[in-house]
Scaffold this motif. Structure first.
Motif, mmCIF file in Angstrom:
data_model
loop_
_atom_site.group_PDB
_atom_site.id
_atom_site.type_symbol
_atom_site.label_atom_id
_atom_site.label_comp_id
_atom_site.label_asym_id
_atom_site.label_seq_id
_atom_site.Cartn_x
_atom_site.Cartn_y
_atom_site.Cartn_z
ATOM 1 N N ILE A 57 15.213 -0.016 6.648
ATOM 2 C CA ILE A 57 13.899 -0.686 6.605
ATOM 3 C C ILE A 57 12.975 1.081 6.541
ATOM 4 O O ILE A 57 11.847 0.588 6.413
ATOM 5 N N THR B 15 18.276 -6.086 7.740
ATOM 6 C CA THR B 15 18.367 -6.105 6.485
ATOM 7 C C THR B 15 17.636 -6.912 6.391
ATOM 8 O O THR B 15 17.532 -8.104 7.021
ATOM 9 N N SER B 16 16.751 -6.397 5.199
ATOM 10 C CA SER B 16 16.306 -7.817 4.992
ATOM 11 C C SER B 16 16.504 -9.308 4.121
ATOM 12 O O SER B 16 16.464 -10.288 3.582
ATOM 13 N N ASN B 17 17.522 -8.477 3.518
ATOM 14 C CA ASN B 17 18.732 -9.267 2.506
ATOM 15 C C ASN B 17 20.366 -7.716 1.753
ATOM 16 O O ASN B 17 19.646 -6.243 2.663
ATOM 17 N N THR C 80 17.890 -11.235 12.510
ATOM 18 C CA THR C 80 18.722 -11.546 12.053
ATOM 19 C C THR C 80 19.753 -12.680 11.705
ATOM 20 O O THR C 80 20.127 -13.765 12.144
ATOM 21 N N GLN D 25 9.940 -17.160 6.639
ATOM 22 C CA GLN D 25 10.585 -16.973 5.691
ATOM 23 C C GLN D 25 11.228 -17.894 5.194
ATOM 24 O O GLN D 25 12.560 -17.974 4.995
ATOM 25 N N MET E 237 13.683 -10.616 9.439
ATOM 26 C CA MET E 237 12.282 -10.347 9.544
ATOM 27 C C MET E 237 12.278 -9.521 10.475
ATOM 28 O O MET E 237 12.538 -10.163 11.567
ATOM 29 N N GLU F 180 18.926 -4.702 -0.778
ATOM 30 C CA GLU F 180 18.236 -4.286 0.003
ATOM 31 C C GLU F 180 19.234 -2.949 1.257
ATOM 32 O O GLU F 180 18.974 -1.322 0.740
#
Length: 581
Positions: free
Chosen positions: A318, A345-347, A574, A470, A459, A350
């Motif tokens: 990020i 990580t967001s997904n 996470t 989310q 997030m 990424e």
């Protein structure tokens, strides 16, 4: 000397009682021309400054006033180093006699302050520049202010500069104390030899006097300490700061980093070394994490090393992936971070994006700015051969094997994987076939190790947020990930809720392009990990793997809330999900 009157001047020019025209005869022309040139050079004057003052270009032995001014200026510089003397040269601050820079002139010449006052006596074997760096000036100004212009006890020769030191501050540096003790012991031996020579009646008086005169200053002036530097990271700025801390421990540096730490280690300043480590621990960021980790390995400082690795687990994807310093991340450290179960990580896409940026910077080491995403995709798409199948790309295979590319499920991301020509065809075929079989079987995933194969969604919870949500889509099933603060307390709740594919919380445009499952029940294994900063370190809270059947009715569509007390933003959450058989 024979002098003739000029007939031409008498005839053609009007008579002037105070003017004469003289001609020098030929038999003394050469000798007298030399004298006249010398006289003109001595009498030629140039204006200096705006006060209509004049300076003589040559040397006059009878210039007693000028010599007195020079001597007074040198004495003034020793007594008050903090004040500057305005002289005829605006670029200079002190008078000093410099015969090497202007060998044809015997008059004093204006040179830089501080270096001039003791330069001739202390620096006969070291080449000095007439202009000092600002860091060197800062050291002299501070040391003289603290010691009230006391005479130095030792002179440290290091990095081409002579640093005047005092015995009262050497105790804070084990290396300088050792050098001072050894130098003083050597001088004592030389003084004993000098006394023995003086008592030896057989030695001639002239020879003895010459020897004593030659070593008079050497045995009575400050001790000379020579310190060689082999570490390329040590510079004058860091050395100046380290020496200034001997006189004022509260002196701040330009920046805390490798140069200060290496200098403190060289000088044996344990207090400065530990203070630098403490400051580095609190200043880890995208611009410093790679250099700090390298320094921690260099000095085997495990605390700083773990702190850098912990920061990378949280902010590699990020933050660092959006900074040019990503190119300085070593291969082994990147691989270790990717394999960490605490990587945030967001997904999953990424993570792949960060690795592609890192690989691009490794292949283009001279690039000074971070490229646009389209440039990275174009760079890897223009190759006809697959990168990982080439000799150049063989060493990067383990990096891509550490990615969870089965968690990349978006259509545009899968299309990008095929276009970049990085992964072998067998890898792409395996990823796409697994997606097909999972969708065909109603979402059942071929999973053997949950900790390494679960798909991650993350997030960040900021200070200004009271609730963070989310929505995600995974193999035809839709979920709402929630993180909310419980009232005014420091308690936070985290949960997962299953949504219908027509739920208003979902984006209608994404529903059209994504599949949906008609199964009413779905067995889900999830793991919630919460990481927050408290008490000077990052703390981790985990729910552990939880298996639950998610239905569509209100009673069964929501997970049990995972509540944690004593959290403070920022909070990184996470959610790891998998669909077992």
């Amino acid at each position: 000397m024979h002098i003739q009157g000029s007939h031409l001047s008498n005839r053609n020019m009007p008579f002037r009682p105070h003017t004469r025209s003289m001609f020098i005869t030929s038999h003394n022309s050469q000798q007298n021309s030399t004298r006249s040139v010398s006289a003109r050079s001595l009498c030629q004057r140039t204006q200096a400054g705006h006060t209509n003052r004049w300076q003589l270009a040559g040397a006059l032995g009878s210039d007693l006033l000028g010599h007195a001014q020079v001597q007074r200026a040198e004495e003034f510089g020793d007594k008050s180093a903090d004040r500057k003397i305005l002289s005829a040269d605006p670029m200079a601050l002190h008078w000093h006699e410099d015969a090497t820079s202007c060998p044809q002139s015997l008059l004093p010449r204006l040179v830089h302050p501080l270096s001039a006052s003791r330069r001739t006596g202390l620096c006969k074997d070291v080449t000095w520049s007439s202009k000092l760096d600002s860091s060197v000036e800062q050291f002299y100004i501070l040391s003289r202010r603290v010691t009230q212009n006391a005479k130095p006890d030792a002179v440290l020769e290091c990095l081409g500069v002579r640093w005047e030191l005092h015995c009262s501050v050497l105790s804070d540096s084990s290396k300088l104390s050792e050098l001072y003790t050894n130098s003083k012991r050597q001088r004592d031996v030389q003084l004993q030899e000098r006394a023995a020579i003086g008592k030896d009646s057989r030695a001639s008086k002239s020879t003895c006097e010459r020897g004593l005169a030659y070593r008079k200053w050497h045995l009575s002036g400050p001790l000379i300490l020579r310190l060689p530097v082999t570490d390329a990271s040590i510079n004058k700025e860091a050395l100046s700061f380290a020496l200034r801390t001997l006189y004022d421990p509260e002196e701040p540096p330009n920046e805390w980093g490798e140069t200060v730490l290496s200098t403190a280690a060289l000088l044996g300043m344990s207090n400065l070394f530990q203070k630098c480590l403490k400051e580095m621990l609190t200043n880890i960021s995208s611009s410093t994490v790679c250099s700090f980790h390298r320094v921690s390995c260099k000095f085997k400082e495990t605390i700083l090393q773990r702190a850098c690795e912990r920061w990378l687990e949280l902010f590699l994807v990020i933050e660092l992936s959006c900074h040019i310093k990503l190119r300085d991340l070593p291969f082994d450290l990147l691989l270790k971070t990717l394999l960490s179960p605490r990587l945030f990580t967001s997904n999953e896409y990424e993570v792949l994006r960060a690795v592609l940026y890192w690989l691009y910077l490794q292949l283009n080491p001279f690039r000074q700015t971070l490229p646009a995403h389209s440039n990275v995709i174009t760079f890897f798409s223009k190759e006809t051969a697959v990168f990982l199948e080439q000799p150049q790309g063989q060493k990067y295979i383990t990096i891509f094997q550490a990615l969870r590319m089965h968690g990349i499920t978006e259509w545009q991301h899968l299309q990008e994987l095929q276009n970049i020509r990085v992964l072998p065809e067998s890898w792409l075929l395996h990823i796409l076939s697994n997606h097909y079989h999972t969708l065909y079987s109603g979402g059942d995933m071929a999973m053997t190790d949950f900790s390494k194969q679960a798909i991650r969604f993350g997030m960040m919870f900021d200070r200004e947020q009271e609730c963070c949500t989310q929505t995600i889509s995974l193999y035809g099933f839709y979920f709402l990930l929630q993180a909310a603060k419980m009232g005014e307390s420091d308690t936070y709740s985290f949960s997962i809720e299953r949504l219908r594919h027509w739920d208003p919380a979902l984006c209608q445009s994404s529903i059209v392009s994504r599949p949906y499952s008609v199964r009413s029940d779905r067995s889900v294994c999830y793991h919630i990990t919460v990481q927050s900063y408290a008490s000077g370190e990052w703390q981790e809270h985990s729910s552990g793997p939880v298996n639950q059947e998610f239905g569509l009715c209100k009673r069964r569509c929501r997970s049990k809330p995972f509540q944690i007390e004593g959290l403070s933003p920022p909070i990184l959450v996470t959610f790891s999900l998998a669909f077992p058989f």
